[in-house]
Design a protein around this motif. Structure first.
Motif, PDB file in Angstrom:
ATOM      1  N   LYS A  26       0.806  -1.196   0.090  1.00 20.47           N
ATOM      2  CA  LYS A  26       0.096   0.040   0.204  1.00 20.47           C
ATOM      3  C   LYS A  26       0.968   1.467   0.009  1.00 20.47           C
ATOM      4  N   VAL A  27       0.795   2.045  -1.022  1.00 24.62           N
ATOM      5  CA  VAL A  27       1.554   3.149  -1.244  1.00 24.62           C
ATOM      6  C   VAL A  27       0.871   4.130  -1.779  1.00 24.62           C
ATOM      7  N   VAL A  28       0.790   5.434  -1.015  1.00 22.68           N
ATOM      8  CA  VAL A  28       0.122   6.617  -1.184  1.00 22.68           C
ATOM      9  C   VAL A  28       1.366   7.690  -1.772  1.00 22.68           C
ATOM     10  N   VAL A  29       1.083   8.399  -2.926  1.00 23.86           N
ATOM     11  CA  VAL A  29       1.785   9.296  -3.357  1.00 23.86           C
ATOM     12  C   VAL A  29       1.204  10.937  -3.541  1.00 23.86           C
ATOM     13  N   VAL A  30       1.685  11.885  -2.815  1.00 21.52           N
ATOM     14  CA  VAL A  30       1.121  12.925  -2.891  1.00 21.52           C
ATOM     15  C   VAL A  30       2.026  13.888  -3.862  1.00 21.52           C
ATOM     16  N   ARG A  31       1.538  14.350  -4.981  1.00 20.25           N
ATOM     17  CA  ARG A  31       2.307  15.312  -5.723  1.00 20.25           C
ATOM     18  C   ARG A  31       1.983  16.602  -5.561  1.00 20.25           C
ATOM     19  N   THR A  32       2.736  17.661  -6.016  1.00 18.12           N
ATOM     20  CA  THR A  32       2.488  18.917  -5.746  1.00 18.12           C
ATOM     21  C   THR A  32       2.279  19.656  -7.143  1.00 18.12           C
ATOM     22  N   ARG A  33       2.500  19.113  -8.380  1.00 18.26           N
ATOM     23  CA  ARG A  33       1.993  19.571  -9.511  1.00 18.26           C
ATOM     24  C   ARG A  33       1.021  18.792 -10.100  1.00 18.26           C
ATOM     25  N   GLU A  34       0.118  19.341 -11.120  1.00 14.17           N
ATOM     26  CA  GLU A  34      -0.730  18.550 -11.969  1.00 14.17           C
ATOM     27  C   GLU A  34      -0.208  17.303 -12.427  1.00 14.17           C
ATOM     28  N   LEU A  35      -0.915  16.438 -12.841  1.00 15.34           N
ATOM     29  CA  LEU A  35      -0.561  15.272 -13.321  1.00 15.34           C
ATOM     30  C   LEU A  35       0.018  15.447 -14.581  1.00 15.34           C
ATOM     31  N   SER A  36      -0.129  16.319 -15.350  1.00 11.38           N
ATOM     32  CA  SER A  36       0.474  16.366 -16.664  1.00 11.38           C
ATOM     33  C   SER A  36       1.705  17.220 -16.630  1.00 11.38           C
ATOM     34  N   TYR A  37       2.258  17.652 -15.722  1.00  6.76           N
ATOM     35  CA  TYR A  37       3.524  18.422 -15.493  1.00  6.76           C
ATOM     36  C   TYR A  37       4.478  17.597 -15.582  1.00  6.76           C
ATOM     37  N   ARG A  38       5.616  18.157 -16.501  1.00  7.48           N
ATOM     38  CA  ARG A  38       6.956  17.373 -16.696  1.00  7.48           C
ATOM     39  C   ARG A  38       7.970  18.404 -16.758  1.00  7.48           C
ATOM     40  N   ARG A  39       9.094  17.799 -16.663  1.00  5.34           N
ATOM     41  CA  ARG A  39      10.356  18.976 -16.430  1.00  5.34           C
ATOM     42  C   ARG A  39      11.335  18.792 -17.556  1.00  5.34           C
ATOM     43  N   LYS A  40      11.697  19.913 -18.118  1.00  8.05           N
ATOM     44  CA  LYS A  40      12.721  19.885 -19.089  1.00  8.05           C
ATOM     45  C   LYS A  40      14.249  19.075 -18.817  1.00  8.05           C
ATOM     46  N   PRO A  41      14.590  18.256 -19.502  1.00 10.42           N
ATOM     47  CA  PRO A  41      15.558  17.567 -19.209  1.00 10.42           C
ATOM     48  C   PRO A  41      16.989  18.361 -19.216  1.00 10.42           C
TER      49      PRO A  41
END
Length: 301
Positions: A196-211
């Protein structure tokens, strides 16, 4: 002139979480003041009797974990929404005392006199807590476990922002923000095979970073080549982790909660209305999914 203190402080929830503990692992992403989303999620969880047995937090997530493990509903929110513009908590006073933009000494020595922390409950062995920081010598994540370290010093290391803060020394080793190497502290949990793992993100699911990383990394940290390599790989690793977590959430092997609308709060945002709204976004996002989370964790609905 913008308000210096959140105007609706009196509307924040308060009280103590009950003593029930539910088996599982809670993973908390960082994100500076975007961490108020996490604080809202955690307050709602506590109000609904969801006190997960193990927590791993990075950066703002490490700070957010304190009020959750101590079972103090509204404690973290009141600190952030009261003291955001206090220069000793975030500003020149913090730089003088802690050589960084966050006043950890002020937080743990002064603010806690006004808003006492239940250290006995925080340090109880009934619940596990680990916070992550990046070792500048190796460039790798270190997991500091409650009961096996100076927890407050470890939290300071976990949330000490690079470029604008001096490294935090622990046992002669320099550390900075855990997000420099792993922005979502999920890899250890994934390897453990927890059910059982619960993950809390702080940005919307679509957010991705520039490599990649900026040239500033090599200029500022050239004497720590392993750390520079971690900085350069961190965004790409984040994207891969975000993809993997999202897929696991879709197949039901993980519970994922993230902002239901785009987050416009920046890392150092000072707009108190925006910060308060982000807290309530987290609270209400979780409120709508309480029964779903309880079902996932095997709790009575």
């Amino acid at each position: 002139m913008k308000d210096k203190i959140y105007r609706d402080l009196d509307k924040l929830p308060s009280g103590r979480a009950d003593s029930s503990i539910t088996d599982g692992c809670l993973v908390l992403e960082g994100g500076g003041w975007k961490g108020l989303y996490t604080v809202g999620v955690l307050d709602c969880m506590m109000l609904n009797g969801i006190n997960i047995s193990s927590v791993i937090g990075v950066s703002a997530g490490a700070l957010s974990s304190v009020g959750y493990i101590s079972g103090q509903i509204g404690w973290s929110a009141r600190i952030d929404l009261t003291y955001r513009h206090d220069i000793n908590y975030c500003g020149f006073g913090a730089i003088l005392r802690d050589h960084g933009v966050t006043g950890f000494t002020y937080l743990f020595n002064d603010i806690t006199k006004a808003l006492p922390l239940d250290e006995e409950r925080l340090m109880s062995p009934d619940r596990k807590l680990a916070v992550t920081a990046t070792n500048l010598l190796t460039g790798k994540i270190t997991y500091f476990q409650k009961g096996k370290c100076d927890l407050f010093r470890a939290i300071q290391a976990s949330a000490t922002v690079p470029y604008v803060s001096m490294p935090v020394m622990i046992n002669g080793v320099p550390y900075l923000d855990g997000g420099c190497a792993e922005k979502i502290p999920y890899s250890r949990v994934e390897r453990s095979g927890r059910d059982k793992v619960v993950v809390v993100r702080t940005r919307e699911l679509s957010y991705r970073r520039k490599p990649g990383a900026s040239r500033l990394a090599r200029i500022c940290y050239g004497k720590y080549p392993n750390f520079v390599r971690s900085l350069e790989a961190a965004n790409e690793n984040f994207n891969a982790t975000a993809d993997r977590i999202e897929q696991k959430a879709k197949d039901g092997s993980l519970f994922l909660i993230a902002p239901s609308e785009p987050v416009t709060v920046s890392r150092f945002d000072g707009d108190m209305d925006k910060l308060g709204a982000l807290y309530w976004l987290g609270f209400h996002d979780m409120e709508r999914r309480v029964d779903e989370l309880k079902g996932y964790l095997g709790m009575s609905v």
